[in-house]
Design a protein around this motif. Structure first.
Motif, PDB file in Angstrom:
ATOM      1  N   PRO A   1     -38.218 -18.753  19.335  1.00 31.58           N
ATOM      2  CA  PRO A   1     -39.184 -18.426  20.269  1.00 31.58           C
ATOM      3  C   PRO A   1     -40.440 -18.475  19.707  1.00 31.58           C
ATOM      4  CG  PRO A   1     -37.374 -16.838  20.209  1.00 31.58           C
ATOM      5  CD  PRO A   1     -37.306 -17.796  18.822  1.00 31.58           C
TER       6      PRO A   1
ATOM      7  N   ALA B   1     -42.918 -21.438  30.004  1.00 27.57           N
ATOM      8  CA  ALA B   1     -41.299 -21.324  29.936  1.00 27.57           C
ATOM      9  C   ALA B   1     -40.881 -20.108  29.537  1.00 27.57           C
ATOM     10  CB  ALA B   1     -40.671 -22.562  29.840  1.00 27.57           C
ATOM     11  N   GLU B   2     -41.756 -20.226  28.123  1.00 27.14           N
ATOM     12  CA  GLU B   2     -41.514 -18.993  26.993  1.00 27.14           C
ATOM     13  C   GLU B   2     -41.630 -17.680  27.789  1.00 27.14           C
ATOM     14  OE1 GLU B   2     -40.656 -18.512  23.812  1.00 27.14           O
ATOM     15  OE2 GLU B   2     -39.865 -20.481  23.491  1.00 27.14           O
TER      16      GLU B   2
ATOM     17  N   GLY C   1     -42.152 -16.930  31.212  1.00 24.18           N
ATOM     18  CA  GLY C   1     -41.125 -16.690  32.316  1.00 24.18           C
ATOM     19  C   GLY C   1     -39.753 -15.888  31.715  1.00 24.18           C
ATOM     20  N   GLU C   2     -39.397 -16.664  30.466  1.00 21.13           N
ATOM     21  CA  GLU C   2     -38.264 -15.944  30.060  1.00 21.13           C
ATOM     22  C   GLU C   2     -38.719 -14.523  29.695  1.00 21.13           C
ATOM     23  OE1 GLU C   2     -36.615 -18.396  26.891  1.00 21.13           O
ATOM     24  OE2 GLU C   2     -36.241 -20.065  28.388  1.00 21.13           O
ATOM     25  N   ARG C   3     -39.430 -14.612  28.714  1.00 20.13           N
ATOM     26  CA  ARG C   3     -40.025 -12.981  28.388  1.00 20.13           C
ATOM     27  C   ARG C   3     -39.961 -11.801  29.502  1.00 20.13           C
ATOM     28  NH1 ARG C   3     -43.627 -14.262  23.179  1.00 20.13           N
ATOM     29  NH2 ARG C   3     -41.857 -15.403  22.007  1.00 20.13           N
ATOM     30  N   ASP C   4     -41.015 -12.626  30.820  1.00 21.45           N
ATOM     31  CA  ASP C   4     -41.091 -11.675  31.595  1.00 21.45           C
ATOM     32  C   ASP C   4     -39.809 -11.058  32.593  1.00 21.45           C
ATOM     33  OD1 ASP C   4     -43.599 -11.478  31.415  1.00 21.45           O
ATOM     34  OD2 ASP C   4     -44.078 -13.101  32.907  1.00 21.45           O
ATOM     35  N   ALA C   5     -38.924 -12.121  32.609  1.00 21.60           N
ATOM     36  CA  ALA C   5     -37.541 -11.853  33.195  1.00 21.60           C
ATOM     37  C   ALA C   5     -36.627 -10.840  32.295  1.00 21.60           C
ATOM     38  CB  ALA C   5     -36.599 -13.056  33.295  1.00 21.60           C
ATOM     39  N   ARG C   6     -36.701 -11.091  30.876  1.00 19.90           N
ATOM     40  CA  ARG C   6     -36.182 -10.110  30.040  1.00 19.90           C
ATOM     41  C   ARG C   6     -36.590  -8.655  30.385  1.00 19.90           C
ATOM     42  NH1 ARG C   6     -31.661  -8.504  27.672  1.00 19.90           N
ATOM     43  NH2 ARG C   6     -31.882  -7.832  25.397  1.00 19.90           N
TER      44      ARG C   6
ATOM     45  N   ASP D   1     -35.399  -7.278  33.306  1.00 24.07           N
ATOM     46  CA  ASP D   1     -34.154  -6.753  33.146  1.00 24.07           C
ATOM     47  C   ASP D   1     -33.873  -5.386  32.261  1.00 24.07           C
ATOM     48  OD1 ASP D   1     -33.206  -8.847  34.525  1.00 24.07           O
ATOM     49  OD2 ASP D   1     -32.619  -9.996  32.722  1.00 24.07           O
TER      50      ASP D   1
END
Length: 115
Positions: free
Chosen positions: A48, A80-81, A83-88, A91
Motif C-alpha cells: 500500500p 484506487a488506494e 477508495g479501498e481505504r475509504d471502504a475499509r 466497514d
C-alpha cells in the motif's frame, strides 16, 4: 568599390555554405526523435502507498509540461488506494457501531444500569 566586392564575396560564401548544409549535408533522413523520459521511481505495486511515496513522486518533464500518461497512471493508482481505504474505514465503522449496539457499555445511555 573594394568594400562592395568583399561584401558580395562574403554573401556568396554564406549562401553557398547554407545551401550545402541544407541540401547535401549529413544524412538524408531527418533527426530521430529522442526517447521520452520515463518515470524513474513509480509508485510501489507490492505494498500500500504511504505519504512518503506521494511526497517523493517526481514526474519527468516533457515538451509541454509532464507526460500525461505518467500523471494519469499515478492519479489512478492514488484514487484506487483512497477508495479501498475509504471502504475499509466504512466497514470498520459499521462493525464498531454494530458491536456497540450489541454490547453497550454501562456508562452509556441504554447500558446495563438502565439510564
Amino acid at each position: 568599390m573594394l568594400m562592395f566586392l568583399f561584401l558580395v564575396l562574403a554573401l556568396a560564401v554564406v549562401v553557398g555554405a547554407v545551401t550545402l548544409a541544407v541540401v547535401g549535408g549529413g544524412e538524408s533522413a531527418p533527426l530521430q526523435d529522442a526517447a521520452p523520459e520515463r518515470l524513474q521511481d513509480p509508485l510501489p505495486a507490492d505494498r500500500p502507498l504511504h505519504g512518503t511515496d506521494v511526497e517523493s513522486l517526481r514526474f519527468p518533464l516533457a515538451a509541454r509540461g509532464y507526460r500525461m500518461a505518467d500523471v494519469d497512471e499515478a492519479l489512478s493508482r492514488l484514487a484506487a488506494e483512497l477508495g479501498e481505504r475509504d471502504a475499509r474505514i466504512a466497514d470498520l465503522q459499521t462493525a464498531l457501531a454494530g458491536a456497540r449496539a450489541a454490547h453497550p457499555r454501562p456508562d452509556e445511555p441504554g447500558g446495563e444500569d438502565g439510564r
